[in-house]
Design an enzyme around this catalytic site. Structure first.
Site, PDB file in Angstrom:
ATOM      1  N   ARG A   1       9.797  57.116   0.673  1.00 42.20           N
ATOM      2  CA  ARG A   1       8.481  56.429   0.696  1.00 42.20           C
ATOM      3  C   ARG A   1       8.588  54.947   0.381  1.00 42.20           C
ATOM      4  O   ARG A   1       7.623  54.327  -0.070  1.00 42.20           O
ATOM      5  CB  ARG A   1       7.494  57.106  -0.262  1.00 42.20           C
ATOM      6  CG  ARG A   1       7.201  58.551   0.103  1.00 42.20           C
ATOM      7  CD  ARG A   1       5.862  58.988  -0.426  1.00 42.20           C
ATOM      8  NE  ARG A   1       5.588  60.346   0.003  1.00 42.20           N
ATOM      9  CZ  ARG A   1       5.906  61.430  -0.692  1.00 42.20           C
ATOM     10  NH1 ARG A   1       6.501  61.302  -1.856  1.00 42.20           N
ATOM     11  NH2 ARG A   1       5.626  62.618  -0.225  1.00 42.20           N
TER      12      ARG A   1
ATOM     13  N   GLU B   1      12.472  30.248  19.651  1.00 46.84           N
ATOM     14  CA  GLU B   1      11.557  30.559  18.535  1.00 46.84           C
ATOM     15  C   GLU B   1      11.391  29.349  17.615  1.00 46.84           C
ATOM     16  O   GLU B   1      10.358  29.190  16.974  1.00 46.84           O
ATOM     17  CB  GLU B   1      12.060  31.765  17.742  1.00 46.84           C
ATOM     18  CG  GLU B   1      12.147  33.061  18.550  1.00 46.84           C
ATOM     19  CD  GLU B   1      10.827  33.810  18.659  1.00 46.84           C
ATOM     20  OE1 GLU B   1       9.798  33.352  18.132  1.00 46.84           O
ATOM     21  OE2 GLU B   1      10.824  34.883  19.297  1.00 46.84           O
TER      22      GLU B   1
ATOM     23  N   ARG C   1      -1.820  34.814  12.099  1.00 47.14           N
ATOM     24  CA  ARG C   1      -0.432  35.226  12.369  1.00 47.14           C
ATOM     25  C   ARG C   1      -0.194  35.499  13.849  1.00 47.14           C
ATOM     26  O   ARG C   1       0.922  35.371  14.345  1.00 47.14           O
ATOM     27  CB  ARG C   1      -0.059  36.445  11.522  1.00 47.14           C
ATOM     28  CG  ARG C   1       1.400  36.827  11.680  1.00 47.14           C
ATOM     29  CD  ARG C   1       1.896  37.770  10.612  1.00 47.14           C
ATOM     30  NE  ARG C   1       3.291  38.098  10.840  1.00 47.14           N
ATOM     31  CZ  ARG C   1       4.071  38.737   9.994  1.00 47.14           C
ATOM     32  NH1 ARG C   1       3.602  39.131   8.833  1.00 47.14           N
ATOM     33  NH2 ARG C   1       5.329  39.000  10.295  1.00 47.14           N
TER      34      ARG C   1
ATOM     35  N   HIS D   1       4.525  35.381  23.878  1.00 46.42           N
ATOM     36  CA  HIS D   1       4.974  36.777  23.800  1.00 46.42           C
ATOM     37  C   HIS D   1       4.258  37.707  24.775  1.00 46.42           C
ATOM     38  O   HIS D   1       4.816  38.728  25.161  1.00 46.42           O
ATOM     39  CB  HIS D   1       4.823  37.314  22.376  1.00 46.42           C
ATOM     40  CG  HIS D   1       5.879  36.805  21.428  1.00 46.42           C
ATOM     41  ND1 HIS D   1       6.075  35.461  21.184  1.00 46.42           N
ATOM     42  CD2 HIS D   1       6.804  37.445  20.673  1.00 46.42           C
ATOM     43  CE1 HIS D   1       7.056  35.316  20.314  1.00 46.42           C
ATOM     44  NE2 HIS D   1       7.520  36.496  19.985  1.00 46.42           N
TER      45      HIS D   1
HETATM   46  N1  GLY Z   1       7.448  37.595  15.042  1.00 45.25           N
HETATM   47  C1  GLY Z   1       6.079  37.429  14.860  1.00 45.25           C
HETATM   48  C2  GLY Z   1       5.614  37.746  13.482  1.00 45.25           C
HETATM   49  O1  GLY Z   1       6.415  37.944  12.589  1.00 45.25           O
HETATM   50  O2  GLY Z   1       4.440  37.821  13.269  1.00 45.25           O
END
Ligand code: GLY
Length: 376
Positions: A126, A190, A246, A253
């Site tokens: 877990r 990236e 985020r 992508h």
């Molecule tokens: N690779 C994209 C993220 O970590 O949100």
């Protein structure tokens, strides 16, 4: 020039906060650096068949020098290891090595290993803790930070997983020396992403410094990784579970994942290459929608060309589906909500935003043009 030094980027997540240490010679000193994190001085390293012969002995000696004994689980290199059978093997071997709830597992490799070992740690007993020691540029600047872990489904990439933050991230820039040019440039996609999505000054800096980084300058590599990790740490601290900001990290992508799916997640197209081509398409789409100036996609493409990166569909070998086929593949993207894919679009370099209202005809037209360009 003075020797490159070590730098630390904090990831602020309350009780799950951790530090990312970036520098050179870190594998050899891993034991003394990591000892404070271990309740008992033993660990299991999950790595792959490419990284192990190059760097595993150095890491194990470095751990031993700090009094930490280690064993290793070595899985096949490549995206195919982000699968149920390999996950099962890793979890069972971790149990066989008697990894306990308070032990720490080390993920030592590129993005595949970080995702796989992190997910294995997340579900073992877990949840046991883990440390990321990323060895590819892509993993150093993106996947090792932020706690996304998981494997692929036959239906799509990263569809099975968990958020599980590492306890610490150790980034040794020296290991980049053994990357092929192609792997380095895929990871560099990236790096550029952080400039394109939120930091125009960083993109300006990369336009000047990128070729020196590519050619091996360590001080520049540390700075590029530091700025990338700091950008990611800021975003993750504000939006750990990807409820909003985020998602900007997914610039390129939506297109990129469709291209990866179309090429069977094979060596025809590395993830970072798909992202770079996808970012070019995202800027083209933004310009077509009148959101950014017409010359910006060419500026982005010019930097990719300077670096010798893949940047158009013409750079992908072999057959590709038509525009309709690629749009179909976008429907499997994990960011799809109610069947509608999200696109990260840009108003300028360094000014990205999330849109779920992109007219499908515009996406089709951009892809159609890119496919036609491939045939010319
Ligand atoms: N690779 C994209 C993220 O970590 O949100």
């Amino acid at each position: 020039m003075s020797a490159p030094s070590c730098t630390v980027v904090p990831v602020a997540l309350g009780e799950r906060s951790y530090e990312v240490v970036i520098g050179t010679g870190l594998l050899a000193t891993a034991g003394s650096r990591l000892a404070p994190f271990f309740r008992r001085p033993r660990t299991v390293i999950v790595t792959d068949a490419t990284v192990a012969p190059l760097h595993l002995a150095t890491l194990q000696a470095g751990l031993e020098a700090g009094g930490i004994g280690s064993e290793a689980i070595i899985v096949p290199a490549g995206e195919g290891s982000k699968s149920w059978p390999v996950l099962e093997r890793v979890v069972e071997e971790l149990l066989a090595h008697r990894v306990e709830r308070d032990d720490l597992v080390i993920a030592f490799g590129g993005g595949v290993i970080g995702d796989l070992a992190g997910f294995a740690a997340a579900i073992l007993r877990r949840g046991v803790g883990f440390i990321q020691i990323p060895t590819s540029l892509l993993a150093q600047v993106d996947s090792s930070v932020g706690g996304k872990t998981g494997i692929n489904s036959p239906l799509g990439k990263n569809l099975i997983g968990a958020f599980h933050q590492p306890r610490h991230v150790l980034i040794d820039i020296d290991v980049l020396d053994t990357l092929s040019d192609r792997e380095f440039l895929a990871g560099y996609g990236e790096v550029v992403k952080y400039g394109l999505l939120g930091d125009a000054d960083f993109f300006d800096w990369l336009e000047t410094e990128g070729p020196r980084l590519r050619d091996g300058d360590k001080t520049g590599r540390i700075e590029a990784v530091r700025r990338s990790v700091a950008a990611k740490a800021g975003i993750v601290s504000r939006d750990e579970k990807e409820q909003g900001e985020r998602a900007l990290l997914n610039l390129g992508h939506t297109f990129g994942h469709a291209l990866e799916a179309a090429t069977g997640y094979s060596a025809r197209l590395l993830h970072g290459e798909g992202v770079a081509i996808g970012m070019g398409l995202a800027f083209t789409l933004s310009a077509r929608l009148g959101l950014c100036a017409q010359e910006i996609p060419s500026r982005v493409a010019a930097h990719f060309a300077d670096m010798g990166m893949k940047r158009t569909l013409a750079d992908i070998p072999g057959d590709l589906p038509d525009a309709g086929g690629l749009i179909e593949l976008m429907g499997q993207d994990k960011k799809v909500v109610g069947g509608v894919p999200a696109f990260i679009l840009c108003r300028a370099i360094g000014d990205a935003f999330i849109s779920r209202e992109v007219p499908p005809d515009a996406v089709r037209a951009v892809l159609q043009e890119a496919i036609t360009g491939r045939r010319l």
